[in-house]
Motif scaffolding. Sequence first.
Motif, mmCIF file in Angstrom:
data_model
loop_
_atom_site.group_PDB
_atom_site.id
_atom_site.type_symbol
_atom_site.label_atom_id
_atom_site.label_comp_id
_atom_site.label_asym_id
_atom_site.label_seq_id
_atom_site.Cartn_x
_atom_site.Cartn_y
_atom_site.Cartn_z
ATOM 1 N N UNK A 95 0.784 -1.146 0.066
ATOM 2 C CA UNK A 95 0.083 0.000 0.067
ATOM 3 C C UNK A 95 0.870 1.287 0.037
ATOM 4 N N UNK A 96 2.042 1.281 0.596
ATOM 5 C CA UNK A 96 2.806 2.470 0.627
ATOM 6 C C UNK A 96 3.473 2.697 -0.533
ATOM 7 N N UNK A 97 3.775 1.862 -1.418
ATOM 8 C CA UNK A 97 4.289 2.040 -2.778
ATOM 9 C C UNK A 97 3.071 2.373 -3.729
ATOM 10 N N UNK A 98 2.035 2.059 -3.505
ATOM 11 C CA UNK A 98 0.889 2.608 -4.148
ATOM 12 C C UNK A 98 0.120 3.922 -3.984
ATOM 13 N N UNK A 99 0.760 4.499 -2.815
ATOM 14 C CA UNK A 99 0.129 5.893 -2.298
ATOM 15 C C UNK A 99 0.180 7.015 -3.516
ATOM 16 N N UNK A 100 -0.912 7.745 -3.707
ATOM 17 C CA UNK A 100 -1.049 8.808 -4.573
ATOM 18 C C UNK A 100 -0.917 8.178 -6.090
ATOM 19 N N UNK A 101 -1.274 6.978 -6.207
ATOM 20 C CA UNK A 101 -0.786 6.227 -7.612
ATOM 21 C C UNK A 101 -2.614 6.279 -8.094
ATOM 22 N N UNK A 102 -2.640 6.086 -9.366
ATOM 23 C CA UNK A 102 -4.001 5.726 -9.989
ATOM 24 C C UNK A 102 -3.854 4.365 -10.230
ATOM 25 N N UNK A 103 -4.853 3.476 -9.686
ATOM 26 C CA UNK A 103 -5.229 2.217 -10.250
ATOM 27 C C UNK A 103 -6.333 1.908 -11.063
ATOM 28 N N UNK A 104 -5.958 1.396 -12.141
ATOM 29 C CA UNK A 104 -6.993 1.130 -13.278
ATOM 30 C C UNK A 104 -7.388 -0.437 -13.109
ATOM 31 N N UNK A 131 -5.953 6.138 -5.571
ATOM 32 C CA UNK A 131 -7.040 6.399 -6.279
ATOM 33 C C UNK A 131 -7.500 5.425 -7.216
ATOM 34 N N UNK A 132 -8.555 4.881 -7.286
ATOM 35 C CA UNK A 132 -9.240 3.650 -8.075
ATOM 36 C C UNK A 132 -9.973 4.264 -9.270
ATOM 37 N N UNK A 133 -9.905 3.816 -10.446
ATOM 38 C CA UNK A 133 -10.715 4.075 -11.402
ATOM 39 C C UNK A 133 -11.169 2.794 -12.319
ATOM 40 N N UNK A 134 -12.364 2.572 -12.359
ATOM 41 C CA UNK A 134 -12.841 1.582 -13.352
ATOM 42 C C UNK A 134 -12.906 1.679 -14.533
ATOM 43 N N UNK A 135 -12.142 1.006 -15.495
ATOM 44 C CA UNK A 135 -12.225 1.035 -16.965
ATOM 45 C C UNK A 135 -11.521 0.002 -17.621
ATOM 46 N N UNK A 136 -11.679 0.080 -19.162
ATOM 47 C CA UNK A 136 -11.197 -1.084 -19.885
ATOM 48 C C UNK A 136 -11.827 -2.522 -19.651
#
Length: 471
Positions: A95-104, A131-136
């Motif tokens: 989780x610390x490596x993914x902070x402020x990342x956009x996860x699709x 931040x999670x975005x649903x797409x593709x």
Amino acid sequence: MKSDSVAMVTPPSKSHNQETQETVCIFGTGDFGRSLGLRLLQSGYNVVYGSRDPKNSLLLPKGSKVMSHADAAHEAQVIFVAVQREHYGFLSSMASDLTEKVLVDISNNLKSGTYRESNAEYLSTLVPGATVVKAFNTISAWALQSGGLDANRQVLVCGDRADAKQLVVDIAQGLGFTVLDKGSLRAAAELEDLPLQLFPLWRLPLWIAMGLTALIFFYALTRIVIYERVTNGKDIAFRIMISLANKAFPTVALVMLALCYLPGALAGFLQLYNGTKYRRFPDWLDRWMLCRKQLGLIALAFAFLHVIYTLVIPIRYYVRYRINVYTISLIKNNVSYDFDNTAAWRHDSYYSMGILGFGLFVLLGITSLPSVSNSLNWREFRFVQSKLGYITLLLCTLHTFLYGWDKFLKPSSYKWGMPPVYMLSLVVPCVVLILKLILITPCMDHKVTRIRQGWERQNKTLAKTSQPLMA
């Protein structure tokens, strides 16, 4: 919604086609991950894969990099999570490596309603700093490989952060896809259900087609084959393959064509009764009207079968045998075969109505194709689908009337009291044509037109507004 402590995602200052190429990370090296990576590379992006086994990179597209998940996460702002929900566990540990990342999140489930929350919402709880975005998830690996040439060109996107969604939108558009924003992440469940739907608008028309086919076929079987076996002891079961099928196909085609226009006529009478267009139709009528295109296309398919089966009639063994027997009997009895002018007119008219009706039927089917209908304005489309549609129904109904001619007057046509199949096929089309004839009379047409332009009957309106308010 994410907490206020999460920093805003800053879009990159340069696009992928500028001097500094944008890097995109993909977690997962399966079919979709490899296809997405190849498409990104072809569009000018740098691609880095996060894998649990970085050494196993033989199948990955040439030009991409592969490393551990943690290392790959530091290389890009946008990370495509191309793994199934069951394998999300490793994400919470980093989780610390993914902070402020956009996860699709691009995952789907095997069945609808498997989980209480959507996969994207579940992912956002595992990695709250991202931040999670649903797409593709509605795009197939084949669509990515073929360049979106298979009509699967639209990417559906949802998420709680507009800036994060914009990053994903930019990538999708860079790959040549169109994008439709579906709102917040709460819409993710709807997006995940879309790939699981199997022809939702085709189910009712298909059930109607199968039910009508079975009903008409067994009706004809009873009336022709079983009747002949019981009363005369003759076995004519061979007629099942061509004769009975060619009675069921045109009947289903004509009835389903009429069913395309029956809801419109019923809607017109409902609007006349209500005196307004601002009142919802019953749910069954709404559902019926939504699947009219599918009803028509299935009817066209049955009409094609009827044409093909009719074309093989002259080469059938049974038909050739009957012709030979009849010709020999005329020769033996020294009887001439006189020309019947009435029969000639009847047969030519019968074939002419059938050809014209089928030609317009094909035209209706062609104009329902998106590539054709998109090139027509509303008036042109309405003219073809409505006015030419009713003409098609009229011609096909006349074709059936001419086929039956005066058979309904002969008692021998009613075997076991059952009317001929063609008479059954005329019931619904005649009802539709009569209703339409009533609606297009000047007095009725004027009222329907005014109602559809917004006019409301005063007594109906006053009745609604004069009702006392409940305390």
